[in-house]
Design a protein around this motif. Structure first.
Motif, mmCIF file in Angstrom:
data_model
loop_
_atom_site.group_PDB
_atom_site.id
_atom_site.type_symbol
_atom_site.label_atom_id
_atom_site.label_comp_id
_atom_site.label_asym_id
_atom_site.label_seq_id
_atom_site.Cartn_x
_atom_site.Cartn_y
_atom_site.Cartn_z
ATOM 1 N N GLU A 157 32.832 -62.010 65.697
ATOM 2 C CA GLU A 157 33.075 -62.394 64.312
ATOM 3 C C GLU A 157 33.601 -61.188 63.544
ATOM 4 O OE1 GLU A 157 30.485 -64.327 60.682
ATOM 5 O OE2 GLU A 157 29.766 -62.542 61.704
ATOM 6 N N ASP A 159 35.933 -59.921 59.848
ATOM 7 C CA ASP A 159 36.253 -60.412 58.504
ATOM 8 C C ASP A 159 37.349 -59.596 57.819
ATOM 9 O OD1 ASP A 159 34.967 -58.064 58.025
ATOM 10 O OD2 ASP A 159 33.320 -58.921 56.850
ATOM 11 N N THR A 186 37.289 -65.627 62.641
ATOM 12 C CA THR A 186 37.191 -65.237 61.237
ATOM 13 C C THR A 186 37.000 -66.505 60.423
ATOM 14 O OG1 THR A 186 38.213 -63.923 59.462
ATOM 15 C CG2 THR A 186 39.665 -65.352 60.732
ATOM 16 N N TRP A 188 36.632 -68.395 56.407
ATOM 17 C CA TRP A 188 36.968 -68.294 54.999
ATOM 18 C C TRP A 188 36.506 -69.561 54.293
ATOM 19 C CZ3 TRP A 188 40.616 -71.448 52.335
ATOM 20 C CH2 TRP A 188 41.260 -72.393 53.132
ATOM 21 N N ARG A 257 27.661 -56.771 57.542
ATOM 22 C CA ARG A 257 27.494 -58.068 56.894
ATOM 23 C C ARG A 257 26.021 -58.376 56.750
ATOM 24 N NH1 ARG A 257 28.485 -62.298 59.088
ATOM 25 N NH2 ARG A 257 29.100 -63.524 57.286
#
Length: 289
Positions: A157, A159, A186, A188, A257
């Motif tokens: 993952e 970003d 990714t 959104w 994150r």
């Protein structure tokens, strides 16, 4: 057992006598072998636990620790893999001992559920605390399968942050170690939910995928033998886990994150990980925000 002196980096496994911790130890063997470094089994006996107030109870705690460590050692040796095993029993609070150990570790591997913290819907409290504060990559092992499906994905993952290449490198190494396909994800979300429509979502997916494909181009050249595909999710990673969990053996995420880490080790994320049966590798060192 005698404390080990400072030594070169090792892959550290936190033991507590649970089946989950034993799975983590077996999962960690290939990690140590691939790096040609020792596999270090660490059991921390909490001196502040209620059973430690009586000398006889303290002796039983130590005996239980020695049994757990030797049982793990026997299980590892039965794999017949060329790994050097180190063993250590500490008198310390488990989470604190593992966080301290992580300062010199190449990786820290933990079971997702310990003996004392078996509440459904969340990862054990020691694993959650260590994942948030460790100084090295932390693998929270959901289960161990000596022969995982060759089509089971490693999912990274990212970003778009500067650490994305570090996450990709770690995920690529894990996929190559397991001869597994790599899926780079990714996600959104629509900024204005009141103007949501299929056309805007399709356009958002197209733009995000084009950007991700540009980033992956160098990795496909670097590792031509690796099956790498980009994945764009309109939503979040947990949605993806819920939909494709049966195909995923390992999820690789970045520590920066922090909210995502809480989602993964708390009830929402753990329910998805539990259903998927996949482990998670938090590959960024702890930083103070």
């Amino acid at each position: 057992m005698r404390d080990l002196p400072h030594s070169p980096p090792s892959v550290v496994v936190g033991l507590d006598g649970s089946r989950s911790a034993l799975d983590a130890a077996l999962w960690a063997v290939d990690e140590a072998v691939s790096r040609d470094i020792p596999l270090r089994l660490v059991y921390a006996v909490d001196p502040d636990s209620s059973s430690g107030t009586d000398p006889h109870d303290a002796a039983r705690d130590l005996a239980a620790a020695e049994i757990a460590v030797r049982h793990a050692c026997t299980a590892i040796e039965s794999t017949d893999k060329p790994v050097k095993i180190e063993m250590e029993i500490l008198q310390a609070r488990p989470a604190r001992a593992l966080i301290d150990t992580s300062r010199s570790a190449a990786m820290l591997c933990l079971g997702d559920m310990g003996l004392r913290h078996s509440a459904q819907g969340r990862i054990g409290s020691t694993a959650a605390e260590v994942a948030a504060s460790a100084h090295c990559p932390v693998a929270i092992v959901r289960s161990y399968d000596p022969r995982p499906g060759r089509n089971d994905w490693v999912v990274a993952e990212i970003d778009g942050s500067p650490v994305g290449n570090h996450i990709l490198q770690r995920a690529s190494d894990e996929a190559r170690l397991r001869n597994a396909p790599l899926r780079v994800l990714t996600s959104w979300q629509t900024r204005f939910t009141d103007v949501y429509n299929n056309r805007s979502v399709a356009e958002g997916n197209r733009c995000a995928k084009a950007q991700l494909d540009r980033q992956l181009a160098q990795w496909k050249k670097r590792y031509p033998e690796l099956d790498v595909e980009s994945v764009v999710v309109h939503g979040n990673t947990l949605d993806y886990l819920t939909q494709y969990g049966d195909w995923i053996q390992l999820l690789v995420v970045g520590h920066e994150r922090v909210r995502g880490i809480k989602d993964l080790v708390g009830p929402p994320g753990y329910a998805s990980l539990q259903e998927a049966g996949c482990s998670v590798l938090i590959c960024q060192p702890h930083t103070v925000l």
